[in-house]
Design a protein around this motif. Structure first.
Motif, short mmCIF file in Angstrom:
data_model
loop_
_atom_site.label_atom_id
_atom_site.label_comp_id
_atom_site.label_asym_id
_atom_site.label_seq_id
_atom_site.Cartn_x
_atom_site.Cartn_y
_atom_site.Cartn_z
N PHE A 149 0.87 -1.18 0.00
CA PHE A 149 0.00 0.00 0.00
C PHE A 149 0.90 1.23 0.00
O PHE A 149 1.94 1.24 0.68
CB PHE A 149 -0.86 0.03 1.27
N THR A 150 0.50 2.24 -0.75
CA THR A 150 1.31 3.46 -0.82
C THR A 150 0.55 4.62 -0.17
O THR A 150 -0.64 4.81 -0.43
CB THR A 150 1.59 3.82 -2.30
N PHE A 151 1.24 5.37 0.67
CA PHE A 151 0.63 6.54 1.32
C PHE A 151 1.58 7.73 1.20
O PHE A 151 2.74 7.57 0.82
CB PHE A 151 0.33 6.24 2.79
N ASP A 152 1.10 8.92 1.55
CA ASP A 152 1.98 10.08 1.51
C ASP A 152 3.16 9.90 2.45
O ASP A 152 4.25 10.40 2.20
CB ASP A 152 1.21 11.35 1.90
N LYS A 153 2.91 9.17 3.52
CA LYS A 153 3.99 8.84 4.45
C LYS A 153 3.53 7.67 5.30
O LYS A 153 2.35 7.57 5.64
CB LYS A 153 4.25 10.07 5.34
N VAL A 154 4.47 6.77 5.62
CA VAL A 154 4.12 5.70 6.55
C VAL A 154 4.99 5.82 7.80
O VAL A 154 6.18 6.13 7.71
CB VAL A 154 4.27 4.28 5.93
N PHE A 155 4.38 5.64 8.96
CA PHE A 155 5.11 5.75 10.22
C PHE A 155 5.12 4.38 10.89
O PHE A 155 4.07 3.84 11.21
CB PHE A 155 4.43 6.77 11.15
N SER A 156 6.32 3.84 11.09
CA SER A 156 6.46 2.53 11.72
C SER A 156 6.20 2.68 13.23
O SER A 156 6.12 3.80 13.74
CB SER A 156 7.86 2.00 11.48
#
Ligand SMILES: Nc1ncnc2c1ncn2[C@@H]1O[C@H](COP(=O)(O)OP(=O)(O)O)[C@@H](O)[C@H]1O
Ligand SMILES: [Mg+2]
Length: 368
Positions: free
Chosen positions: A79-86
């Motif tokens: 999945f692609t998002f503007d930003k991913v935060f682990s």
């Protein structure tokens, strides 16, 4: 006499100069706003961030591929998002990415921040957060106060209100009375007659408002025999600014929503009151999804009025508004099906990059 004439001429020149400076200044302020708007439109008016909750006891089942992609177990396509935060991401990092959008409310934009996800995925942690590690709400209000103080050429007036939507009924959390609020459209604005708005001048004011709101929320929850996770919490800040030089006024709003848990409730579990709650949550969250879809596909009719939530958010979703959607997920493999469904919801909103296209369509109905 000559001297008086000179002074008079000088005065006239000064007057002209002030006028010229005023108009230059107004133009510059407008340009700044337009440029910012353009930049945001290029990036898309709705930015979607995924954040996975930290859990010291369990391993995270998701794979984070760089800054924008996240892979679920047993799936090939990320999945692609503007930003991913682990799970390792800090409250600061998360706030930093939403900051520019949030601060544009000072320039007269309607800004909306939403936290979506199943109960326990970290929505309240991200929005409110603990006192020693505050979330987006407190950080943005603190910065808003700072920015308003620093801009010497503008006088700002900040007002806050807090509401809860439970079973399609809107309650004012800053009021002692329990009478539900009515939601009405007034031009491009949404009004809720009787809604209490409190002046915000300092950090103490913010603290007091939040405390009062959460106290009233838990009292209401006890009365209704419900849990806070079954209602939407909306914190609204209106930022009115008046330019001291030009007298120009601007009004921006910042709407922060901690949404009700998005989990599907099993049929056996949901009976009586729980069934009514589940139906109301389902209605409002699916309406939110439909609004994103309508914006995405450039439909002329966006179904804002299908739920109280989307009706209230109408001025902050679509048009010139800026929104950040946080899709919150759990690291546990047992929650995988909810996690995937949350990521699908975010992915649907992620593609709402067509603010510009929608405008073209409405300006040019024949498409010529
Ligand atoms: N990023 C995080 N780091 C540490 N603890 C977290 C984080 N996110 C959530 N938590 C904790 O997990 C629990 C559930 O989070 P919460 O924000 O209440 O979920 P939700 O509001 O989605 O139901 C809380 O105890 C919260 O403090
Ligand atoms: Mg919560």
């Amino acid at each position: 006499m000559q001297g008086v004439k000179k002074i008079y001429a000088c005065d006239l020149n000064l007057g002209e100069e002030v006028e010229e400076l005023k108009s230059l200044y107004t133009r510059e302020a407008l340009q700044r706003k337009l440029l910012y708007n353009e930049l945001q439109e290029l990036r898309g008016n709705i930015r979607v961030f995924l954040r996975c909750r930290y859990d010291s006891r369990s391993q995270c089942c998701l794979k984070f591929l760089g800054d924008n992609e996240v892979l679920a177990p047993n799936s090939k396509k990320p999945f692609t998002f503007d930003k991913v935060f682990s799970p390792k991401s800090s409250q600061e990092e998360v706030y930093e990415d939403a900051r520019a959008v949030i601060m544009s409310c000072v320039d007269g934009y309607n800004v909306c921040i939403l936290a979506y996800g199943q109960t326990g995925s970290g929505k309240t942690f991200t929005m409110q957060g603990p006192a020693n590690d505050p979330g987006v709400n407190v950080r943005s209000l603190k910065e808003l106060l700072n920015v308003c103080e620093q801009r010497e050429n503008v006088t700002y007036n900040l007002k806050a209100s807090m509401i809860e939507i439970y079973n399609e009924t809107v309650h004012d959390l800053l009021s002692d009375t329990v009478n539900p609020l009515e939601v009405r459209a007034q031009g491009t604005k949404i009004v809720m007659p009787g809604l209490i708005e409190m002046q915000v001048k300092s950090l103490q004011d913010i603290d007091q408002i939040m405390k009062l709101g959460s106290k009233n929320r838990s009292v209401a929850a006890t009365k209704m025999n419900s849990q806070s996770s079954r209602s939407h919490l909306i914190f609204m800040v209106t930022v009115e600014g008046q330019d001291k030089t030009t007298g120009a006024c601007s009004t921006g709003t910042l709407t922060l929503c901690d949404l009700a848990g998005s989990e599907r409730v099993s049929k056996t579990e949901a009976t009586g009151q729980r069934l009514v709650e589940a139906a109301a949550i389902n209605k409002s969250l699916s309406s939110l999804g439909q609004v994103f879809t309508a914006l995405k596909t450039g439909q002329l009719h966006v179904p804002y009025r299908n739920s109280k939530l989307t009706h209230i958010l109408q001025p902050s979703l679509g048009g010139d508004a800026k929104a950040c959607l946080f899709v919150m997920v759990s690291p546990d493999i047992e929650n995988l099906s909810e996690t995937v469904s949350t990521m699908q919801f975010g992915s649907n909103a992620q593609q709402v990059q067509l603010g510009q296209a929608k405008k073209n369509i409405s300006n040019n109905p024949r498409g010529s």
